[in-house]
Structure formats: C-alpha cells, structure tokens
Write a protein that holds these residues in place. Structure first.
Motif, mmCIF file in Angstrom:
data_model
loop_
_atom_site.group_PDB
_atom_site.id
_atom_site.type_symbol
_atom_site.label_atom_id
_atom_site.label_comp_id
_atom_site.label_asym_id
_atom_site.label_seq_id
_atom_site.Cartn_x
_atom_site.Cartn_y
_atom_site.Cartn_z
ATOM 1 N N HIS A 1 35.714 64.565 38.047
ATOM 2 C CA HIS A 1 36.313 63.439 38.754
ATOM 3 C C HIS A 1 36.085 63.554 40.269
ATOM 4 C CE1 HIS A 1 39.195 66.732 38.422
ATOM 5 N NE2 HIS A 1 39.566 66.381 39.625
ATOM 6 N N PRO A 2 36.292 62.464 41.021
ATOM 7 C CA PRO A 2 36.151 62.517 42.481
ATOM 8 C C PRO A 2 37.224 63.407 43.110
ATOM 9 C CG PRO A 2 36.186 60.243 41.721
ATOM 10 C CD PRO A 2 36.548 61.104 40.559
ATOM 11 N N LEU B 1 33.865 63.615 50.283
ATOM 12 C CA LEU B 1 34.203 63.194 48.930
ATOM 13 C C LEU B 1 33.036 63.511 48.016
ATOM 14 C CD1 LEU B 1 36.149 61.629 47.016
ATOM 15 C CD2 LEU B 1 34.924 59.562 47.687
ATOM 16 N N ARG C 1 32.198 64.903 43.550
ATOM 17 C CA ARG C 1 32.756 65.013 42.205
ATOM 18 C C ARG C 1 32.858 66.488 41.841
ATOM 19 N NH1 ARG C 1 33.003 60.631 39.102
ATOM 20 N NH2 ARG C 1 32.472 61.731 37.194
ATOM 21 N N THR D 1 47.194 65.067 47.437
ATOM 22 C CA THR D 1 46.277 63.935 47.484
ATOM 23 C C THR D 1 46.090 63.491 48.929
ATOM 24 O OG1 THR D 1 48.042 62.323 47.178
ATOM 25 C CG2 THR D 1 46.919 63.106 45.183
ATOM 26 N N TRP E 1 41.600 58.145 51.163
ATOM 27 C CA TRP E 1 40.241 58.163 51.687
ATOM 28 C C TRP E 1 39.939 56.846 52.398
ATOM 29 C CZ3 TRP E 1 37.562 62.053 52.923
ATOM 30 C CH2 TRP E 1 36.185 61.979 53.105
ATOM 31 N N TYR F 1 42.754 60.393 46.487
ATOM 32 C CA TYR F 1 41.997 61.386 45.732
ATOM 33 C C TYR F 1 42.660 62.745 45.888
ATOM 34 C CZ TYR F 1 38.284 57.887 45.778
ATOM 35 O OH TYR F 1 37.560 56.739 45.636
#
Length: 88
Positions: A10-11, A24, A26, A34, A37, A43
């Motif tokens: 996931h990102p 950013l 993966r 979190t 962004w 994220y």
C-alpha cells in the motif's frame, strides 16, 4: 494467485526528519501514525533516520577516511612494528 499469500502492499510516506524531506511510495511497512499528503489524502507515515537526502554519500558531504592516521595511532597506542624473532 491464492488470496492472503502476500502481505498488503500500500502507499506509505517515508519521512526523513533530519533533512526535512518526505516521499510517497508503496511498501508493506505499517504505521499507526498518519500524515496528510499534498493530494489531500492521509497515508501512514514512517520516520527514518537517514535517506538519500541526508546520507553523506548522496549529498556529497562524505568524509575521506584517514587510514594512514589510524594506522599510526594504532602503532603509537599498542607499540607498533614487528617484534624481534618474527612475532608481532
């Protein structure tokens, strides 16, 4: 492909606090923290101690290692040079 065979990809935002840099990408890494962004989405964020933005090799601020000085210091400290009779 079978389900649940591989971890969730996931990102994730990786943040280098020393350089004030974040990117950013993966990853399978997880975090409870979190960050919002630039695209307005949140994220998971993972803080790293060093990245390409702060690593001396990539920034050009690498130090040259003084091996001659280290050897001389070792010999001064521990009585360098070969001992008579062939033992060190």
């Amino acid at each position: 492909m079978r389900q649940d065979e591989h971890p969730d990809y996931h990102p994730v935002v990786f943040r280098d606090r020393a350089a004030g840099y974040a990117f950013l990408t993966r990853s399978t890494a997880r975090s409870e923290q979190t960050i919002e962004w630039d695209d307005g989405r949140s994220y998971p964020v993972i803080d790293v101690e060093i990245s390409s933005e702060s690593h001396p090799f990539y920034t050009g601020r690498a130090r040259a290692v003084d091996t001659e000085g280290r050897i001389a210091r070792f010999e001064r400290r521990y009585g360098g040079g070969a001992q008579p009779g062939g033992t060190t």
